[in-house]
Design an enzyme around this catalytic site. Structure first.
Site, PDB file in Angstrom:
ATOM      1  CE  LYS A 167      24.745 -41.439  44.389  1.00  0.00           C
ATOM      2  NZ  LYS A 167      24.180 -40.363  45.200  1.00  0.00           N
ATOM      3  CG  ASP A 210      17.484 -38.180  49.226  1.00  0.00           C
ATOM      4  OD1 ASP A 210      17.590 -39.412  49.063  1.00  0.00           O
ATOM      5  OD2 ASP A 210      18.216 -37.354  48.639  1.00  0.00           O
ATOM      6  NE  ARG A 238       9.273 -35.093  25.673  1.00  0.00           N
ATOM      7  CZ  ARG A 238       8.146 -34.471  25.283  1.00  0.00           C
ATOM      8  NH1 ARG A 238       7.190 -34.217  26.149  1.00  0.00           N
ATOM      9  NH2 ARG A 238       8.006 -34.090  24.024  1.00  0.00           N
ATOM     10  CE1 TYR A 294      24.809 -36.545  46.449  1.00  0.00           C
ATOM     11  CE2 TYR A 294      23.419 -35.021  45.238  1.00  0.00           C
ATOM     12  CZ  TYR A 294      24.470 -35.914  45.272  1.00  0.00           C
ATOM     13  OH  TYR A 294      25.183 -36.168  44.129  1.00  0.00           O
TER      14      TYR A 294
HETATM   15  C1  LIG Z   1      23.495 -39.200  44.818  1.00  0.00           C
HETATM   16  C2  LIG Z   1      22.411 -38.626  45.629  1.00  0.00           C
HETATM   17  C3  LIG Z   1      21.455 -37.782  45.044  1.00  0.00           C
HETATM   18  C4  LIG Z   1      21.515 -37.357  43.587  1.00  0.00           C
HETATM   19  O1  LIG Z   1      21.420 -38.443  42.705  1.00  0.00           O
HETATM   20  P1  LIG Z   1      22.093 -38.422  41.238  1.00  0.00           P
HETATM   21  O2  LIG Z   1      21.640 -39.690  40.628  1.00  0.00           O
HETATM   22  O3  LIG Z   1      23.585 -38.325  41.469  1.00  0.00           O
HETATM   23  O4  LIG Z   1      21.592 -37.219  40.524  1.00  0.00           O
HETATM   24  C5  LIG Z   1      20.436 -37.311  45.855  1.00  0.00           C
HETATM   25  N1  LIG Z   1      20.371 -37.634  47.164  1.00  0.00           N
HETATM   26  C6  LIG Z   1      21.275 -38.432  47.755  1.00  0.00           C
HETATM   27  C7  LIG Z   1      21.149 -38.746  49.207  1.00  0.00           C
HETATM   28  C8  LIG Z   1      22.329 -38.963  47.011  1.00  0.00           C
HETATM   29  O5  LIG Z   1      23.227 -39.744  47.615  1.00  0.00           O
END
Ligand SMILES: *Cc1c(COP(=O)(O)O)cnc(C)c1O
Length: 365
Positions: free
Chosen positions: A201, A176, A54, A105
């Site tokens: 993504k 983000d 971990r 998001y």
């Molecule tokens: C998909 C996404 C998230 C969350 O990510 P996960 O891997 O689905 O938990 C956060 N911010 C943005 C802009 C996203 O597109």
């Protein structure tokens, strides 16, 4: 402290495109594998730096090295983007105020609402294109959460101006950077304290991985986040880390193609009679359109394509589309007929032919 940028044999600093390819690999030694091996391990022989599964894993480190270098800081990976979001929000003391974009998001907005209802923090929503309003809201806030471009409205913030204003107002700046990726925007360079990624993504890029990451250049923040990850346990899977390290090798070529496709489609969509509005910031590979004939026609569009896949998520090699308001928690300022397009790397004429014919089949407004 930013990560060291490695160089060529004559001292030239490696460009980001080269770093996506060449970092996070074993040293060049006879018979060393070119790629960092997958190392499933729940424990390690005592006496070293890691000790337990971990606390660290060499396969995580390979991806963290690449991402940290691209963003100009040190990276930590998590089991999902939302796990990384949770880790940052946990750093905010109970009762503090967080400034948040109206559009962001949905998982982030949902978690913030949940924390607010439980009395853990206060949420102040802002239009991130209004720099003065964002900075003013930061006066009594512990943290400003930025997403730029925003999901799904694709609004763009002046990150440098907001970060400077927020910092002098005493708020921590978190960005983000999932939609932009570090190849198109480096928030730490623009004054942010922490960068968040859904590596799920663009970074991993093939719609087969859930993974999140945080990046910072501040040592105290890095240590706090590392301790949080050790104690809360939202650690990445070893296979997911390996797939992300493999995926990020092609980030620059994927993004180049996806962005060129998106730019071309945005121009053509703006001229299509079935489309009443196109949102495209002129960079990146996300486009949002409004279907002139309304939400039912927008739903019909998502069922009428053959190549474009009706699915949520984004940033993969394949093109996806969805009507965002089909999700209950989407803010009601997002138009009902808005369809978000995640443009992939397919041939642009195939993408256009498929989309144009599906649009042409819709009832007229
Ligand atoms: C998909 C996404 C998230 C969350 O990510 P996960 O891997 O689905 O938990 C956060 N911010 C943005 C802009 C996203 O597109």
């Amino acid at each position: 402290m930013s990560a060291d940028v490695p160089s060529t044999s004559d001292g030239r600093r490696l460009a980001p495109a080269t770093r996506t390819v060449s970092l996070g690999r074993p040293a060049h030694e006879p018979d060393a594998p070119l790629n960092t091996p997958l190392t499933p391990a729940s424990t390690y022989v005592a006496g070293g730096d890691v000790e337990y599964g971990r606390y660290g894993n060499p396969t995580w480190t390979a991806f963290e090295e690449v991402l940290g270098s691209l963003e100009g800081g040190r990276a930590l990976t998590y089991s999902s983007g939302m796990a990384a979001v949770t880790a940052v929000l946990d750093l905010v003391a109970v009762g503090e105020t967080i400034v948040v974009p109206v559009h962001a998001y949905q998982g982030v907005l949902h978690q913030l609402g949940d924390r607010e209802r439980r009395g853990l923090l206060r949420v102040h929503t802002v239009d991130i294109t209004d720099t003065a309003a964002v900075v003013q809201a930061c006066e009594d806030a512990a943290l400003v959460w930025l997403e730029s471009p925003t999901n799904p409205m694709l609004e763009v913030a002046d990150l440098a101006a907001v970060a400077a204003g927020a910092t002098s107002a005493g708020a921590r700046v978190v960005v983000d950077n999932t939609f932009a990726t570090p190849l198109l925007q480096q928030p730490l360079e623009l004054g942010a304290d922490v960068v968040v990624h859904a590596a799920t993504k663009y970074l991993a890029g093939h719609s087969d991985v859930m993974l999140g990451a945080l990046v910072t250049r501040d040592d105290a923040t890095f240590t706090a986040m590392d301790e949080h990850r050790r104690s809360r346990g939202a650690v990445p899977g070893v296979l997911e880390s390996w797939l992300a390290a493999r995926g990020v090798r092609t980030l620059h070529v994927r993004l180049e193609r996806a962005q060129a496709n998106a730019a071309e489609l945005a121009v053509r969509l703006a001229d299509h009679p079935a489309v009443s509005h196109v949102r495209y910031p002129d960079w990146g590979a996300m486009v949002a359109i409004e279907v002139a004939a309304g939400p039912m026609a927008a739903d019909l569009l998502t069922r009428s394509t053959a190549l474009w896949v009706h699915a949520t998520s984004l940033g993969g090699v394949e093109s996806l589309l969805e009507r965002r308001r089909r999700w209950k928690g989407e803010p009601d300022t997002v138009p009902e007929a808005l369809v978000r397009l995640s443009v992939g790397i397919e041939d642009v004429e195939d993408l256009w032919a498929d989309l144009a014919s599906a649009l042409a089949s819709l009832p007229s407004p």
